[in-house]
Design a protein around this motif. Structure first.
Motif, PDB file in Angstrom:
ATOM      1  N   LEU A  18      -3.163  30.094   2.062  1.00  0.00           N
ATOM      2  CA  LEU A  18      -2.474  28.973   1.422  1.00  0.00           C
ATOM      3  C   LEU A  18      -1.087  29.360   0.934  1.00  0.00           C
ATOM      4  CD1 LEU A  18      -2.324  26.112   0.268  1.00  0.00           C
ATOM      5  CD2 LEU A  18      -3.571  26.942  -1.748  1.00  0.00           C
ATOM      6  N   ARG A  19      -0.091  28.586   1.353  1.00  0.00           N
ATOM      7  CA  ARG A  19       1.284  28.770   0.914  1.00  0.00           C
ATOM      8  C   ARG A  19       1.470  28.216  -0.496  1.00  0.00           C
ATOM      9  NH1 ARG A  19       5.586  28.461   5.435  1.00  0.00           N
ATOM     10  NH2 ARG A  19       6.840  27.582   3.743  1.00  0.00           N
ATOM     11  N   ALA A 238       3.779  31.833   7.611  1.00  0.00           N
ATOM     12  CA  ALA A 238       5.059  31.245   7.990  1.00  0.00           C
ATOM     13  C   ALA A 238       4.880  30.277   9.150  1.00  0.00           C
ATOM     14  CB  ALA A 238       6.045  32.343   8.369  1.00  0.00           C
ATOM     15  N   TYR A 239       5.580  29.160   9.067  1.00  0.00           N
ATOM     16  CA  TYR A 239       5.617  28.174  10.141  1.00  0.00           C
ATOM     17  C   TYR A 239       7.062  28.024  10.624  1.00  0.00           C
ATOM     18  CZ  TYR A 239       0.838  26.836   8.960  1.00  0.00           C
ATOM     19  OH  TYR A 239      -0.515  26.845   8.745  1.00  0.00           O
ATOM     20  N   GLY A 240       7.597  29.082  11.162  1.00  0.00           N
ATOM     21  CA  GLY A 240       8.978  29.066  11.641  1.00  0.00           C
ATOM     22  C   GLY A 240      10.011  29.366  10.574  1.00  0.00           C
ATOM     23  N   ASP A 241       9.587  29.729   9.370  1.00  0.00           N
ATOM     24  CA  ASP A 241      10.526  30.056   8.289  1.00  0.00           C
ATOM     25  C   ASP A 241      11.414  31.234   8.718  1.00  0.00           C
ATOM     26  OD1 ASP A 241       9.002  28.758   5.544  1.00  0.00           O
ATOM     27  OD2 ASP A 241       7.740  29.206   7.265  1.00  0.00           O
ATOM     28  N   ASP A 242      12.731  30.993   8.759  1.00  0.00           N
ATOM     29  CA  ASP A 242      13.684  32.038   9.162  1.00  0.00           C
ATOM     30  C   ASP A 242      13.297  32.679  10.487  1.00  0.00           C
ATOM     31  OD1 ASP A 242      15.300  31.812   6.800  1.00  0.00           O
ATOM     32  OD2 ASP A 242      13.722  32.875   5.712  1.00  0.00           O
ATOM     33  N   GLY A 243      12.635  31.908  11.332  1.00  0.00           N
ATOM     34  CA  GLY A 243      12.239  32.410  12.645  1.00  0.00           C
ATOM     35  C   GLY A 243      10.884  33.091  12.686  1.00  0.00           C
ATOM     36  N   TYR A 244      10.221  33.224  11.523  1.00  0.00           N
ATOM     37  CA  TYR A 244       8.929  33.913  11.475  1.00  0.00           C
ATOM     38  C   TYR A 244       7.767  32.935  11.628  1.00  0.00           C
ATOM     39  CZ  TYR A 244      11.253  38.103   9.667  1.00  0.00           C
ATOM     40  OH  TYR A 244      12.055  39.205   9.514  1.00  0.00           O
ATOM     41  N   THR A 245       6.716  33.416  12.257  1.00  0.00           N
ATOM     42  CA  THR A 245       5.475  32.653  12.371  1.00  0.00           C
ATOM     43  C   THR A 245       4.309  33.566  12.045  1.00  0.00           C
ATOM     44  OG1 THR A 245       6.400  31.217  14.092  1.00  0.00           O
ATOM     45  CG2 THR A 245       4.002  31.327  13.937  1.00  0.00           C
ATOM     46  N   GLY A 246       3.354  33.055  11.268  1.00  0.00           N
ATOM     47  CA  GLY A 246       2.156  33.818  10.936  1.00  0.00           C
ATOM     48  C   GLY A 246       2.320  34.631   9.672  1.00  0.00           C
ATOM     49  N   HIS A 247       1.502  35.690   9.551  1.00  0.00           N
ATOM     50  CA  HIS A 247       1.538  36.551   8.372  1.00  0.00           C
ATOM     51  C   HIS A 247       1.378  38.005   8.813  1.00  0.00           C
ATOM     52  CE1 HIS A 247      -2.345  34.369   8.808  1.00  0.00           C
ATOM     53  NE2 HIS A 247      -2.882  35.572   8.730  1.00  0.00           N
ATOM     54  N   ARG A 248       1.034  38.890   7.895  1.00  0.00           N
ATOM     55  CA  ARG A 248       1.119  40.334   8.101  1.00  0.00           C
ATOM     56  C   ARG A 248       2.575  40.733   8.350  1.00  0.00           C
ATOM     57  NH1 ARG A 248       0.095  44.007  12.090  1.00  0.00           N
ATOM     58  NH2 ARG A 248      -0.517  42.384  13.573  1.00  0.00           N
ATOM     59  N   LEU A 249       3.428  40.121   7.537  1.00  0.00           N
ATOM     60  CA  LEU A 249       4.860  40.398   7.597  1.00  0.00           C
ATOM     61  C   LEU A 249       5.459  40.134   6.217  1.00  0.00           C
ATOM     62  CD1 LEU A 249       6.269  37.280   7.807  1.00  0.00           C
ATOM     63  CD2 LEU A 249       5.282  37.476  10.094  1.00  0.00           C
TER      64      LEU A 249
END
Length: 269
Positions: A18-19, A238-249
């Motif tokens: 959950l975000r 992440a859902y495309g935030d700053d180009g990122y998708t998913g987690h473990r980042l």
């Protein structure tokens, strides 16, 4: 917590993935009324996750490292293993002498029960068994998993059965890992399709789905006596935030999580 442990039942819910921003928006808009009525002041607390994905975060949580308030500390913890030099163990912290909180509560006389959700709790292999094996009793079925559109309903039904089967004098520590927000979650938004995939909007719809059924879970755990509840996310995604998708980042959308703790008064209170 030294007064709570041994007196009250305990409930820990991780709303997996959950975000924080989605949780806050839905609470403010009145879209999660059953959760919001229990949040102190009707608001989520902003915290930092102890890990960027489920396995890492839960290993920390079960060691007593719940998400940390997103402000300069130190921040005294609710639970902590006895550890020389700990700067977050305070007089009001419940200190246990075992490697993890779960076995510490078992040593204190609690029945420890896990109702798993995501793959790290499915017991289908050695890795998926590590976290469930901390508990005296653990449950997972395909109906509880990330691919099930009715996962949380099935988990709540199992929790109701667990509570009903306990002797009244037996204290309970119930842990529920809720998988509904984790991908895939597109099926929680009416009109969405597999081809359109998961989005921030389907993530929000998944939280609304959880809210529709969480009252049953709260009613079950408070049916025996007062219950102290912790509800939080283990990490965001992440859902495309700053180009990122998913987690473990290491993105803010992953590290920033919602948190709340509160009492659920006993049914006879």
């Amino acid at each position: 917590m030294n007064e709570v442990v041994g007196r009250d039942d305990l409930l820990l819910i991780t709303l997996d993935t959950l975000r924080f921003d989605v949780a806050v928006e839905l609470a403010a808009a009145g879209r999660i009324p059953h959760l919001a009525r229990h949040l102190p002041g009707g608001r989520w607390q902003q915290r930092h996750a102890p890990g960027s994905f489920t396995y890492a975060s839960h290993q920390a949580i079960f060691a007593g490292f719940l998400p940390t308030p997103a402000a300069p500390g130190p921040h005294p913890r609710l639970f902590a293993a006895r550890f020389a030099g700990s700067e977050t163990t305070a007089p009001r912290t419940y200190v246990f002498d075992t490697p993890d909180l779960v076995s510490g509560l078992a040593q204190a006389g609690y029945r420890t029960v896990c109702v798993g959700g995501v793959g790290f709790f499915n017991k289908q292999g050695p890795l998926g068994s590590v976290l469930p094996q901390l508990f005296q009793e653990s449950h997972w079925e395909p109906e509880f998993g990330v691919a099930s559109p009715t996962s949380f309903e099935a988990q709540v039904t199992r929790a109701e059965q667990i509570v009903a089967g306990l002797a009244h004098e037996q204290r309970l520590f119930l842990f529920v890992n809720v998988p509904s927000l984790h991908q895939p979650n597109w099926f929680h938004l009416p009109g969405a399709t597999r081809e359109s995939g998961d989005t921030r909007e389907t993530h929000a719809a998944a939280l609304e789905y959880i809210d529709r059924h969480i009252g049953r879970l709260f009613a079950a755990v408070r049916s025996r006596r007062r219950c102290f509840a912790v509800v939080c996310s283990d990490h965001g995604t992440a859902y495309g935030d700053d180009g990122y998708t998913g987690h473990r980042l290491g993105h803010e959308a992953v590290w920033t999580v919602p948190y709340a703790h509160f009492f659920l008064e006993g049914a006879d209170a």
